[in-house]
Design a protein around this motif. Structure first.
Motif, PDB file in Angstrom:
ATOM      1  N   THR A  51       2.376   5.888   8.974  1.00  0.00           N
ATOM      2  CA  THR A  51       1.440   4.766   9.136  1.00  0.00           C
ATOM      3  C   THR A  51       0.189   5.179   9.908  1.00  0.00           C
ATOM      4  O   THR A  51      -0.924   4.918   9.463  1.00  0.00           O
ATOM      5  CB  THR A  51       2.131   3.580   9.837  1.00  0.00           C
ATOM      6  OG1 THR A  51       2.773   4.045  11.036  1.00  0.00           O
ATOM      7  CG2 THR A  51       3.175   2.943   8.948  1.00  0.00           C
ATOM      8  N   ARG A  54      -2.055   7.481   7.779  1.00  0.00           N
ATOM      9  CA  ARG A  54      -2.819   6.856   6.695  1.00  0.00           C
ATOM     10  C   ARG A  54      -3.891   5.904   7.224  1.00  0.00           C
ATOM     11  O   ARG A  54      -4.858   5.617   6.541  1.00  0.00           O
ATOM     12  CB  ARG A  54      -1.874   6.093   5.763  1.00  0.00           C
ATOM     13  CG  ARG A  54      -0.934   7.012   5.006  1.00  0.00           C
ATOM     14  CD  ARG A  54       0.073   6.235   4.211  1.00  0.00           C
ATOM     15  NE  ARG A  54      -0.474   5.756   2.947  1.00  0.00           N
ATOM     16  CZ  ARG A  54       0.103   4.824   2.201  1.00  0.00           C
ATOM     17  NH1 ARG A  54       1.230   4.268   2.606  1.00  0.00           N
ATOM     18  NH2 ARG A  54      -0.433   4.427   1.070  1.00  0.00           N
ATOM     19  N   MET A  55      -3.699   5.404   8.423  1.00  0.00           N
ATOM     20  CA  MET A  55      -4.669   4.472   8.991  1.00  0.00           C
ATOM     21  C   MET A  55      -6.040   5.106   9.162  1.00  0.00           C
ATOM     22  O   MET A  55      -7.064   4.458   8.964  1.00  0.00           O
ATOM     23  CB  MET A  55      -4.191   3.967  10.353  1.00  0.00           C
ATOM     24  CG  MET A  55      -3.224   2.830  10.273  1.00  0.00           C
ATOM     25  SD  MET A  55      -2.817   2.307  11.935  1.00  0.00           S
ATOM     26  CE  MET A  55      -1.438   1.241  11.573  1.00  0.00           C
ATOM     27  N   PRO A  68      -4.633   1.057   2.197  1.00  0.00           N
ATOM     28  CA  PRO A  68      -3.396   0.785   2.944  1.00  0.00           C
ATOM     29  C   PRO A  68      -3.670   0.260   4.359  1.00  0.00           C
ATOM     30  O   PRO A  68      -2.955  -0.601   4.868  1.00  0.00           O
ATOM     31  CB  PRO A  68      -2.709   2.159   2.975  1.00  0.00           C
ATOM     32  CG  PRO A  68      -3.155   2.811   1.709  1.00  0.00           C
ATOM     33  CD  PRO A  68      -4.595   2.378   1.548  1.00  0.00           C
ATOM     34  N   PHE A  69      -4.736   0.782   5.018  1.00  0.00           N
ATOM     35  CA  PHE A  69      -5.087   0.325   6.361  1.00  0.00           C
ATOM     36  C   PHE A  69      -5.558  -1.129   6.337  1.00  0.00           C
ATOM     37  O   PHE A  69      -5.179  -1.941   7.183  1.00  0.00           O
ATOM     38  CB  PHE A  69      -6.173   1.224   6.952  1.00  0.00           C
ATOM     39  CG  PHE A  69      -6.620   0.809   8.337  1.00  0.00           C
ATOM     40  CD1 PHE A  69      -5.708   0.686   9.362  1.00  0.00           C
ATOM     41  CD2 PHE A  69      -7.960   0.552   8.610  1.00  0.00           C
ATOM     42  CE1 PHE A  69      -6.104   0.308  10.644  1.00  0.00           C
ATOM     43  CE2 PHE A  69      -8.367   0.165   9.882  1.00  0.00           C
ATOM     44  CZ  PHE A  69      -7.443   0.045  10.903  1.00  0.00           C
ATOM     45  N   VAL A  72      -2.500  -3.433   5.918  1.00  0.00           N
ATOM     46  CA  VAL A  72      -1.722  -3.676   7.131  1.00  0.00           C
ATOM     47  C   VAL A  72      -2.514  -4.522   8.125  1.00  0.00           C
ATOM     48  O   VAL A  72      -1.952  -5.362   8.830  1.00  0.00           O
ATOM     49  CB  VAL A  72      -1.245  -2.349   7.777  1.00  0.00           C
ATOM     50  CG1 VAL A  72      -2.344  -1.635   8.524  1.00  0.00           C
ATOM     51  CG2 VAL A  72      -0.084  -2.610   8.733  1.00  0.00           C
ATOM     52  N   CYS A  73      -3.840  -4.347   8.172  1.00  0.00           N
ATOM     53  CA  CYS A  73      -4.670  -5.176   9.059  1.00  0.00           C
ATOM     54  C   CYS A  73      -4.664  -6.638   8.614  1.00  0.00           C
ATOM     55  O   CYS A  73      -4.646  -7.548   9.446  1.00  0.00           O
ATOM     56  CB  CYS A  73      -6.111  -4.649   9.107  1.00  0.00           C
ATOM     57  SG  CYS A  73      -6.311  -3.199  10.157  1.00  0.00           S
ATOM     58  N   HIS A 302       0.406  -6.740   1.626  1.00  0.00           N
ATOM     59  CA  HIS A 302       0.719  -5.344   1.303  1.00  0.00           C
ATOM     60  C   HIS A 302       0.711  -5.090  -0.206  1.00  0.00           C
ATOM     61  O   HIS A 302       0.445  -3.972  -0.645  1.00  0.00           O
ATOM     62  CB  HIS A 302       2.075  -4.953   1.894  1.00  0.00           C
ATOM     63  CG  HIS A 302       2.049  -4.752   3.368  1.00  0.00           C
ATOM     64  ND1 HIS A 302       1.551  -3.612   3.958  1.00  0.00           N
ATOM     65  CD2 HIS A 302       2.424  -5.571   4.391  1.00  0.00           C
ATOM     66  CE1 HIS A 302       1.653  -3.719   5.275  1.00  0.00           C
ATOM     67  NE2 HIS A 302       2.167  -4.897   5.557  1.00  0.00           N
ATOM     68  N   GLN A 313       4.405   2.502   1.489  1.00  0.00           N
ATOM     69  CA  GLN A 313       3.767   1.294   2.024  1.00  0.00           C
ATOM     70  C   GLN A 313       4.764   0.472   2.822  1.00  0.00           C
ATOM     71  O   GLN A 313       4.410  -0.191   3.790  1.00  0.00           O
ATOM     72  CB  GLN A 313       3.186   0.450   0.877  1.00  0.00           C
ATOM     73  CG  GLN A 313       2.282  -0.697   1.348  1.00  0.00           C
ATOM     74  CD  GLN A 313       0.990  -0.209   1.999  1.00  0.00           C
ATOM     75  OE1 GLN A 313       0.500   0.873   1.707  1.00  0.00           O
ATOM     76  NE2 GLN A 313       0.443  -1.019   2.890  1.00  0.00           N
ATOM     77  N   PHE A 316       4.872   0.578   6.573  1.00  0.00           N
ATOM     78  CA  PHE A 316       3.930  -0.244   7.336  1.00  0.00           C
ATOM     79  C   PHE A 316       4.608  -1.526   7.828  1.00  0.00           C
ATOM     80  O   PHE A 316       4.202  -2.109   8.833  1.00  0.00           O
ATOM     81  CB  PHE A 316       2.704  -0.597   6.483  1.00  0.00           C
ATOM     82  CG  PHE A 316       1.627   0.455   6.492  1.00  0.00           C
ATOM     83  CD1 PHE A 316       0.858   0.671   7.608  1.00  0.00           C
ATOM     84  CD2 PHE A 316       1.388   1.231   5.372  1.00  0.00           C
ATOM     85  CE1 PHE A 316      -0.138   1.636   7.633  1.00  0.00           C
ATOM     86  CE2 PHE A 316       0.391   2.210   5.369  1.00  0.00           C
ATOM     87  CZ  PHE A 316      -0.373   2.415   6.510  1.00  0.00           C
ATOM     88  N   PHE A 319       6.179  -0.615  11.079  1.00  0.00           N
ATOM     89  CA  PHE A 319       5.107  -0.486  12.069  1.00  0.00           C
ATOM     90  C   PHE A 319       4.607  -1.854  12.528  1.00  0.00           C
ATOM     91  O   PHE A 319       4.400  -2.089  13.727  1.00  0.00           O
ATOM     92  CB  PHE A 319       3.955   0.315  11.448  1.00  0.00           C
ATOM     93  CG  PHE A 319       2.691   0.317  12.273  1.00  0.00           C
ATOM     94  CD1 PHE A 319       2.547   1.176  13.352  1.00  0.00           C
ATOM     95  CD2 PHE A 319       1.645  -0.555  11.971  1.00  0.00           C
ATOM     96  CE1 PHE A 319       1.386   1.175  14.117  1.00  0.00           C
ATOM     97  CE2 PHE A 319       0.489  -0.561  12.729  1.00  0.00           C
ATOM     98  CZ  PHE A 319       0.354   0.304  13.804  1.00  0.00           C
ATOM     99  N   GLU A 320       4.458  -2.761  11.567  1.00  0.00           N
ATOM    100  CA  GLU A 320       3.922  -4.091  11.851  1.00  0.00           C
ATOM    101  C   GLU A 320       4.794  -4.872  12.827  1.00  0.00           C
ATOM    102  O   GLU A 320       4.315  -5.442  13.799  1.00  0.00           O
ATOM    103  CB  GLU A 320       3.899  -4.858  10.529  1.00  0.00           C
ATOM    104  CG  GLU A 320       2.634  -5.609  10.253  1.00  0.00           C
ATOM    105  CD  GLU A 320       2.682  -6.116   8.840  1.00  0.00           C
ATOM    106  OE1 GLU A 320       3.234  -7.211   8.642  1.00  0.00           O
ATOM    107  OE2 GLU A 320       2.198  -5.426   7.946  1.00  0.00           O
TER     108      GLU A 320
END
Length: 464
Positions: A51, A54-55, A68-69, A72-73, A302, A313, A316, A319-320
């Motif tokens: 994660t 890739r961010m 992908p960033f 997730v944002c 996503h 993916q 993420f 991570f979230e």
């Protein structure tokens, strides 16, 4: 009339967020964890590496998609909101410090649930008539399950449309006006007679901003959230860590109260909160309200990601939940408990309890920064849930209703700014719980697909 509605909703809410929700949320989370051999723990370092890596890769997304960033944002925009501030305070007040322990447990299991949701959403997504990627629970039900389960997709979408106006918009706008009013009132910038006029102006300005962002499409939503979310999260985390460091001598006692209160709340709250189940219920329900693991809503964002690897993916999702609950919600709890501000156990509490933790440590000046953070949290939630609402109503009626829905959704901001929303908060929590049921049934039934995809991914034969 309102009293009757409140009474009926209270009965439904207590049932949904009672034993059924505990069994569904914790049960499915445990089931997925066992089936993936606790992927969220076993592959946690890998998840963080994937994660974070890739961010910071600069890339442009294809048409109708997000990077992908940005994905997730956008999902974090909806999850990192007032639930992290007001929700945690409410959980501590009603469930005692032990509620935070159960919030951690729900997050630990929720990491695996959200991983599964995101993976399924990307795997079973479609492209709509406008060329945008669309996905989420309604699509993995439609494309992943047999026809006799299709009604669950429509049920989820209907609950989603009803939820976004309350959870995603009106209550968030109300939080923004409250934060601004408090900050300006404390510094004698406005008087009590000017509050209603100011709130109306705030509501109109927000309605215009929301409409401009949502009508700009998925690309504009991604551009806004990728700038807003990191800014607001970093600002809040820095302020909260400062409170903890300045009260570091209280940290061991605070953690002791959390662990002791999880199984014996009365020993910490002086008997006011004496129910083990109440502590557990509040911790789990507020945790889900904050990180949305089990709701399936985050997977809608996503599904827009420009990626060909659903499992990648999916990390993420882990991570979230980690950032939202283990980091931000824990810091909020520490701000309240380390600062030793008075807590009215057994009484409803919200953002004001968290803000008092900041002001007790830093002084009154910090209320300006907490107001800014609250406004950012709430506004980002409005944008994220706006996307969720559009996807839900599009599933029910097609793309022709998207723009009218966005306009109506934007105008609800004026209602949220000018009305008392006590009952709406409670109704929003009820609909949140109702969304969990069709989603978790689908995730449970599709768990075999997730397990196979994970195996294929780590064996290097992912062909999706």
């Amino acid at each position: 009339m309102l009293e009757k509605v409140d009474a009926v909703n209270s009965v439904i809410n207590n049932f949904i967020w009672g034993v059924p929700a505990m069994i569904c949320i914790i049960g499915v989370g445990l089931y997925l964890s066992f089936r993936t051999r606790f992927l969220q723990i076993r592959k946690f370092p890998y998840a963080m590496k994937v994660t974070f890596g890739r961010m910071f890769k600069k890339k442009e997304a294809g048409d109708g998609a997000l990077t992908p960033f940005q994905a997730v944002c956008t999902a974090l925009a909806a999850t990192v909101g007032t639930g992290n501030v007001a929700g945690v305070a409410g959980a501590i007040a009603i469930g005692g410090p032990g509620a935070i322990f159960w919030m951690w447990i729900s997050a630990l299991l929720g990491m695996c649930t959200k991983f599964a949701e995101v993976t399924l959403a990307v795997h079973f997504r479609e492209k709509n008539k406008d060329g945008d990627y669309v996905g989420g629970p309604m699509y993995y039900i439609k494309n992943g399950l047999k026809k006799h389960w299709q009604w669950l997709a429509y049920l989820f979408s209907a609950f989603g449309v009803l939820t976004v106006f309350g959870t995603g918009n009106a209550t968030q706008v109300n939080t923004i006006t409250t934060a601004i009013d408090s900050a300006l009132f404390n510094y004698n910038v406005i008087s009590e007679n000017q509050v209603s006029t100011l709130n109306l102006i705030i509501g109109i300005v927000l309605a215009i901003l929301i409409a401009l962002i949502l009508l700009g499409g998925i690309k504009r939503i991604g551009q806004v959230t990728e700038k807003l979310v990191p800014f607001m999260a970093v600002m809040y985390i820095v302020l909260a860590i400062g409170v903890v460091l300045l009260n570091v001598k209280n940290v061991p006692t605070v953690f002791a109260s959390i662990f002791e209160g999880a199984f014996n709340p009365a020993s910490v709250t002086g008997g006011v909160v004496g129910s083990f189940f109440m502590s557990m219920k509040k911790g789990v329900s507020r945790g889900i309200f904050s990180n949305e693991a089990g709701l399936g809503t985050g997977s809608i964002a996503h599904a827009c990601a420009d990626t060909r690897k659903p499992v990648k993916q999916g990390f993420f999702g882990i991570f979230e939940v980690f950032v939202d609950t283990i980091v931000i919600c824990t810091l909020t709890a520490l701000v309240i408990l380390c600062s030793k501000v008075p807590i009215g156990y057994g009484e409803a509490a919200g953002a004001e309890l968290t803000i008092s933790g900041f002001t007790a440590t830093y002084g009154g000046w910090v209320s300006i920064f907490t107001a800014i953070a609250m406004c950012c949290f709430a506004f980002s939630t409005i944008i994220g849930w706006g996307l969720y609402g559009v996807r839900c109503i599009e599933f029910l009626f097609g793309t022709r209703v998207n723009k009218p829905f966005m306009l109506v959704y934007s105008l609800v901001a004026i209602v949220g700014a000018t009305m008392n929303l006590g009952l709406l908060w409670s109704i929003a929590e009820t609909f949140n719980g109702l969304m969990v049921i069709p989603n978790l049934i689908a995730v449970f039934l599709l768990s075999g697909v997730v397990v196979k995809m994970v195996k294929d991914y780590f064996n290097g034969i992912e062909t999706y």
